[in-house]
Design an enzyme around this catalytic site. Sequence first.
Site, PDB file in Angstrom:
ATOM      1  N   LYS A   1       0.842  -1.205   0.000  1.00  0.00           N
ATOM      2  CA  LYS A   1       0.000   0.000   0.000  1.00  0.00           C
ATOM      3  C   LYS A   1       0.879   1.258   0.000  1.00  0.00           C
ATOM      4  O   LYS A   1       0.586   2.231  -0.699  1.00  0.00           O
ATOM      5  CB  LYS A   1      -0.956  -0.024   1.194  1.00  0.00           C
ATOM      6  CG  LYS A   1      -2.107  -0.996   0.960  1.00  0.00           C
ATOM      7  CD  LYS A   1      -2.896  -1.370   2.204  1.00  0.00           C
ATOM      8  CE  LYS A   1      -3.835  -2.529   1.847  1.00  0.00           C
ATOM      9  NZ  LYS A   1      -4.547  -3.097   2.995  1.00  0.00           N
TER      10      LYS A   1
ATOM     11  N   GLN B   1      -5.263  -1.819   9.095  1.00  0.00           N
ATOM     12  CA  GLN B   1      -5.085  -3.166   8.550  1.00  0.00           C
ATOM     13  C   GLN B   1      -5.709  -4.216   9.481  1.00  0.00           C
ATOM     14  O   GLN B   1      -5.405  -4.246  10.670  1.00  0.00           O
ATOM     15  CB  GLN B   1      -3.580  -3.425   8.363  1.00  0.00           C
ATOM     16  CG  GLN B   1      -3.248  -4.710   7.658  1.00  0.00           C
ATOM     17  CD  GLN B   1      -3.693  -4.706   6.193  1.00  0.00           C
ATOM     18  OE1 GLN B   1      -3.468  -3.762   5.451  1.00  0.00           O
ATOM     19  NE2 GLN B   1      -4.367  -5.775   5.775  1.00  0.00           N
TER      20      GLN B   1
ATOM     21  N   ASP C   1     -11.718   2.272   3.047  1.00  0.00           N
ATOM     22  CA  ASP C   1     -12.023   0.847   2.913  1.00  0.00           C
ATOM     23  C   ASP C   1     -13.530   0.642   2.681  1.00  0.00           C
ATOM     24  O   ASP C   1     -13.957  -0.444   2.298  1.00  0.00           O
ATOM     25  CB  ASP C   1     -11.627   0.099   4.200  1.00  0.00           C
ATOM     26  CG  ASP C   1     -10.311  -0.637   4.068  1.00  0.00           C
ATOM     27  OD1 ASP C   1      -9.944  -0.973   2.923  1.00  0.00           O
ATOM     28  OD2 ASP C   1      -9.674  -0.884   5.101  1.00  0.00           O
TER      29      ASP C   1
END
Length: 284
Positions: free
Chosen positions: A53, A97, A120
């Site tokens: 990322k 995460q 997200d």
Amino acid sequence: MSAIKMDGKALSAKIRNQILAETEELKASGIVPGLAVILVGDDQASQIYVRNKEKACTECGFYSEKHILPATATQDELLELIDILNKNPKISGILCQLPLPEQISEDAVIAAIDPKKDVDAFNTSNVGKIMTGDYDFLPCTPAGVMELLKEYNINAEGKQCVVVGRSNIVGKPMAMLLLHENGTVTICHSKTNNLTEICKSADILVAAIGKANFITADMVKEGAVVIDVGMNRNEEGKVCGDVSNDVMEKASYMTPVPGGVGPMTITMLMKNTIKAAKLQNSIK
Ligand code: NDP
């Protein structure tokens, strides 16, 4: 017949170049998209995802921050960090995460992220918007799958679409996006009866199960489009999907693992981050 491989790596590179060009334009008006990635603990797979990322942020010209907390971090410590990032104007998007250590509630963390920075798209307000079709952000993995279908001119309209897996991050939103594209959608899970028959009815089959080589050629209709979301390790420790290699001989199109859905997921995160930067600056 051998299926055409749907090249997520190549499509990702193309989209990241487009995002970089857009970033340069935004920078000219003083706006820099910024992503904060939070990692709690030292899970090996998570460390690789976070590294990928960061690399993608660099490729897209973004500002990025990485926050690493020890595996013993408390929920309050993590929520405090999220609160700081929510208020930081340099940060357009926040990603925590998953999975998190057991002392921290994933739901509490997802709820704490400002919906405008929820790149997200896991926050319930963003999930609700996906249901109605009037959304700001799409969840990255299903969005990446839809981009791949578009790139290969595969239209879900009127097709039998079968999604195996009903997680909140992949299966459920995947089904919803196929429905928005007028597919006729069936969602399967571990309690589904006649799984093989249902999979065999699919024109478009999406596997998001988390079990290596679970979908075998006998479960697939000749000429089906097969999307393999799975990321597993086989007995030799090699990365493999949920779909067995012999399906290549039966499908018309198929995503490889690695190099299919995985890179697209990260690219969609970049797309959401630049969108977040624009939204926060009232740019369409
Ligand atoms: P989850 O474990 O949250 O969900 C798995 C789903 O598969 C569940 O709905 C489960 O059913 C279903 N399932 C399990 N066993 C069976 C079975 N025998 N028959 C039918 N259905 C079954 O996983 P995720 O959705 O988070 O991830 C799925 C896979 O995708 C994993 O390999 C993950 O690593 C990968 N992944 C890949 C990404 C990428 O970028 N490529 C991003 C995210 C995930 P039930 O609900 O009944 O338990």
